[in-house]
Design a protein around this motif. Structure first.
Motif, PDB file in Angstrom:
ATOM      1  N   GLY A 216       0.803  -1.224   0.000  1.00  0.00           N
ATOM      2  CA  GLY A 216       0.000   0.000   0.000  1.00  0.00           C
ATOM      3  C   GLY A 216       0.831   1.265   0.000  1.00  0.00           C
ATOM      4  O   GLY A 216       0.323   2.329   0.313  1.00  0.00           O
ATOM      5  N   LEU A 217       2.113   1.175  -0.339  1.00  0.00           N
ATOM      6  CA  LEU A 217       2.983   2.346  -0.387  1.00  0.00           C
ATOM      7  C   LEU A 217       3.534   2.517  -1.800  1.00  0.00           C
ATOM      8  O   LEU A 217       4.125   1.599  -2.359  1.00  0.00           O
ATOM      9  N   TYR A 218       3.323   3.700  -2.350  1.00  0.00           N
ATOM     10  CA  TYR A 218       3.765   4.008  -3.704  1.00  0.00           C
ATOM     11  C   TYR A 218       4.589   5.287  -3.674  1.00  0.00           C
ATOM     12  O   TYR A 218       4.359   6.160  -2.834  1.00  0.00           O
ATOM     13  N   ALA A 219       5.535   5.407  -4.605  1.00  0.00           N
ATOM     14  CA  ALA A 219       6.369   6.607  -4.690  1.00  0.00           C
ATOM     15  C   ALA A 219       6.507   7.027  -6.149  1.00  0.00           C
ATOM     16  O   ALA A 219       6.444   6.191  -7.050  1.00  0.00           O
ATOM     17  N   LYS A 220       6.712   8.313  -6.356  1.00  0.00           N
ATOM     18  CA  LYS A 220       6.962   8.821  -7.701  1.00  0.00           C
ATOM     19  C   LYS A 220       8.248   8.197  -8.229  1.00  0.00           C
ATOM     20  O   LYS A 220       9.193   7.973  -7.476  1.00  0.00           O
ATOM     21  N   ALA A 221       8.279   7.933  -9.539  1.00  0.00           N
ATOM     22  CA  ALA A 221       9.434   7.263 -10.140  1.00  0.00           C
ATOM     23  C   ALA A 221       9.950   8.047 -11.337  1.00  0.00           C
ATOM     24  O   ALA A 221       9.234   8.872 -11.910  1.00  0.00           O
ATOM     25  N   ARG A 222      11.207   7.765 -11.681  1.00  0.00           N
ATOM     26  CA  ARG A 222      11.829   8.363 -12.866  1.00  0.00           C
ATOM     27  C   ARG A 222      12.869   7.379 -13.389  1.00  0.00           C
ATOM     28  O   ARG A 222      13.257   6.442 -12.713  1.00  0.00           O
ATOM     29  N   ARG A 223      13.330   7.598 -14.591  1.00  0.00           N
ATOM     30  CA  ARG A 223      14.389   6.778 -15.189  1.00  0.00           C
ATOM     31  C   ARG A 223      15.742   7.304 -14.725  1.00  0.00           C
ATOM     32  O   ARG A 223      15.988   8.514 -14.760  1.00  0.00           O
ATOM     33  N   SER A 224      16.620   6.409 -14.312  1.00  0.00           N
ATOM     34  CA  SER A 224      17.968   6.790 -13.918  1.00  0.00           C
ATOM     35  C   SER A 224      18.767   7.158 -15.161  1.00  0.00           C
ATOM     36  O   SER A 224      18.733   6.450 -16.169  1.00  0.00           O
ATOM     37  N   SER A 225      19.504   8.257 -15.087  1.00  0.00           N
ATOM     38  CA  SER A 225      20.323   8.672 -16.226  1.00  0.00           C
ATOM     39  C   SER A 225      21.565   7.791 -16.367  1.00  0.00           C
ATOM     40  O   SER A 225      22.158   7.724 -17.432  1.00  0.00           O
ATOM     41  N   LEU A 226      21.945   7.099 -15.297  1.00  0.00           N
ATOM     42  CA  LEU A 226      23.130   6.246 -15.340  1.00  0.00           C
ATOM     43  C   LEU A 226      22.823   4.838 -15.830  1.00  0.00           C
ATOM     44  O   LEU A 226      23.467   4.327 -16.731  1.00  0.00           O
ATOM     45  N   SER A 227      21.819   4.205 -15.207  1.00  0.00           N
ATOM     46  CA  SER A 227      21.547   2.801 -15.522  1.00  0.00           C
ATOM     47  C   SER A 227      20.305   2.606 -16.386  1.00  0.00           C
ATOM     48  O   SER A 227      20.013   1.481 -16.778  1.00  0.00           O
ATOM     49  N   ASN A 228      19.549   3.655 -16.618  1.00  0.00           N
ATOM     50  CA  ASN A 228      18.298   3.603 -17.375  1.00  0.00           C
ATOM     51  C   ASN A 228      17.255   2.697 -16.709  1.00  0.00           C
ATOM     52  O   ASN A 228      16.334   2.236 -17.349  1.00  0.00           O
ATOM     53  N   LYS A 229      17.433   2.423 -15.395  1.00  0.00           N
ATOM     54  CA  LYS A 229      16.454   1.645 -14.641  1.00  0.00           C
ATOM     55  C   LYS A 229      15.456   2.599 -13.987  1.00  0.00           C
ATOM     56  O   LYS A 229      15.747   3.773 -13.780  1.00  0.00           O
ATOM     57  N   LEU A 230      14.292   2.076 -13.677  1.00  0.00           N
ATOM     58  CA  LEU A 230      13.279   2.864 -12.977  1.00  0.00           C
ATOM     59  C   LEU A 230      13.669   2.968 -11.512  1.00  0.00           C
ATOM     60  O   LEU A 230      13.900   1.945 -10.849  1.00  0.00           O
ATOM     61  N   VAL A 231      13.769   4.191 -10.995  1.00  0.00           N
ATOM     62  CA  VAL A 231      14.150   4.418  -9.599  1.00  0.00           C
ATOM     63  C   VAL A 231      13.201   5.435  -8.973  1.00  0.00           C
ATOM     64  O   VAL A 231      12.606   6.262  -9.683  1.00  0.00           O
ATOM     65  N   PRO A 232      13.040   5.399  -7.650  1.00  0.00           N
ATOM     66  CA  PRO A 232      12.240   6.437  -6.996  1.00  0.00           C
ATOM     67  C   PRO A 232      12.948   7.782  -7.076  1.00  0.00           C
ATOM     68  O   PRO A 232      14.176   7.835  -7.209  1.00  0.00           O
ATOM     69  N   VAL A 233      12.186   8.865  -6.978  1.00  0.00           N
ATOM     70  CA  VAL A 233      12.778  10.199  -7.091  1.00  0.00           C
ATOM     71  C   VAL A 233      13.594  10.559  -5.860  1.00  0.00           C
ATOM     72  O   VAL A 233      14.420  11.466  -5.919  1.00  0.00           O
ATOM     73  N   LYS A 234      13.390   9.875  -4.734  1.00  0.00           N
ATOM     74  CA  LYS A 234      14.170  10.075  -3.516  1.00  0.00           C
ATOM     75  C   LYS A 234      14.746   8.739  -3.086  1.00  0.00           C
ATOM     76  O   LYS A 234      14.189   7.687  -3.420  1.00  0.00           O
ATOM     77  N   PRO A 235      15.826   8.743  -2.298  1.00  0.00           N
ATOM     78  CA  PRO A 235      16.372   7.479  -1.797  1.00  0.00           C
ATOM     79  C   PRO A 235      15.392   6.771  -0.850  1.00  0.00           C
ATOM     80  O   PRO A 235      14.524   7.408  -0.243  1.00  0.00           O
ATOM     81  N   LEU A 236      15.550   5.462  -0.720  1.00  0.00           N
ATOM     82  CA  LEU A 236      14.643   4.650   0.097  1.00  0.00           C
ATOM     83  C   LEU A 236      14.524   5.127   1.547  1.00  0.00           C
ATOM     84  O   LEU A 236      13.403   5.183   2.063  1.00  0.00           O
ATOM     85  N   PRO A 237      15.615   5.515   2.250  1.00  0.00           N
ATOM     86  CA  PRO A 237      15.434   5.996   3.630  1.00  0.00           C
ATOM     87  C   PRO A 237      14.543   7.236   3.729  1.00  0.00           C
ATOM     88  O   PRO A 237      13.735   7.352   4.644  1.00  0.00           O
ATOM     89  N   GLU A 238      14.661   8.142   2.755  1.00  0.00           N
ATOM     90  CA  GLU A 238      13.799   9.333   2.762  1.00  0.00           C
ATOM     91  C   GLU A 238      12.349   8.964   2.481  1.00  0.00           C
ATOM     92  O   GLU A 238      11.424   9.520   3.082  1.00  0.00           O
TER      93      GLU A 238
END
Length: 137
Positions: free
Chosen positions: A55-77
């Protein structure tokens, strides 16, 4: 932007929101729980969001380095925002963070150990990295 479908309304609300973490209850005024869940799953498939817990979702973007989908903030944040703003849990500084900040230790904390007041049974993880909890009174 035409806001005729539930998915487009949810997507619009996500784009306008300054926060990064979302729970299905944020969209409960738009429709019932099942339909909101379907719309969120579609947005995960479309790579607008990532799911990092039940039940937890976060905004995502493509990483410019690996081209993988990553959250816009690090996991601890993401975890801190989810705990404090969405789940109502008080987050405090962990023992390791406190000893590092007071210069009693030179070991830099990873940030994936979060000290909480109260009990949390929610697992938060993404890409093999997970959050651990330290319970303090």
């Amino acid at each position: 932007m035409a806001l005729n479908s539930l998915k487009s309304k949810v997507k619009y609300r996500i784009s306008r929101n300054a926060g990064v973490v979302f729970v299905p209850a944020d969209f409960s005024d738009l429709s019932d729980r099942d339909q909101v869940g379907r719309a969120l799953r579609e947005l995960v498939r479309e790579e607008v969001l990532i799911k990092f817990g039940r039940g937890l979702y976060a905004k995502a973007r493509r990483s410019s380095l690996s081209n993988k989908l990553v959250p816009v903030k690090p996991l601890p944040e993401l975890a801190r925002e989810a705990l404090t703003q969405k789940l109502g849990v008080e987050v405090v500084s962990s023992k390791e963070q406190t000893s590092y900040n007071s210069r009693r230790s030179t070991q830099v904390p990873t940030g994936r150990l979060i000290a909480v007041k109260g009990r949390v049974s929610r697992k938060m993880a993404y890409d093999g990295k997970s959050i651990k909890y330290q319970y303090v009174s």
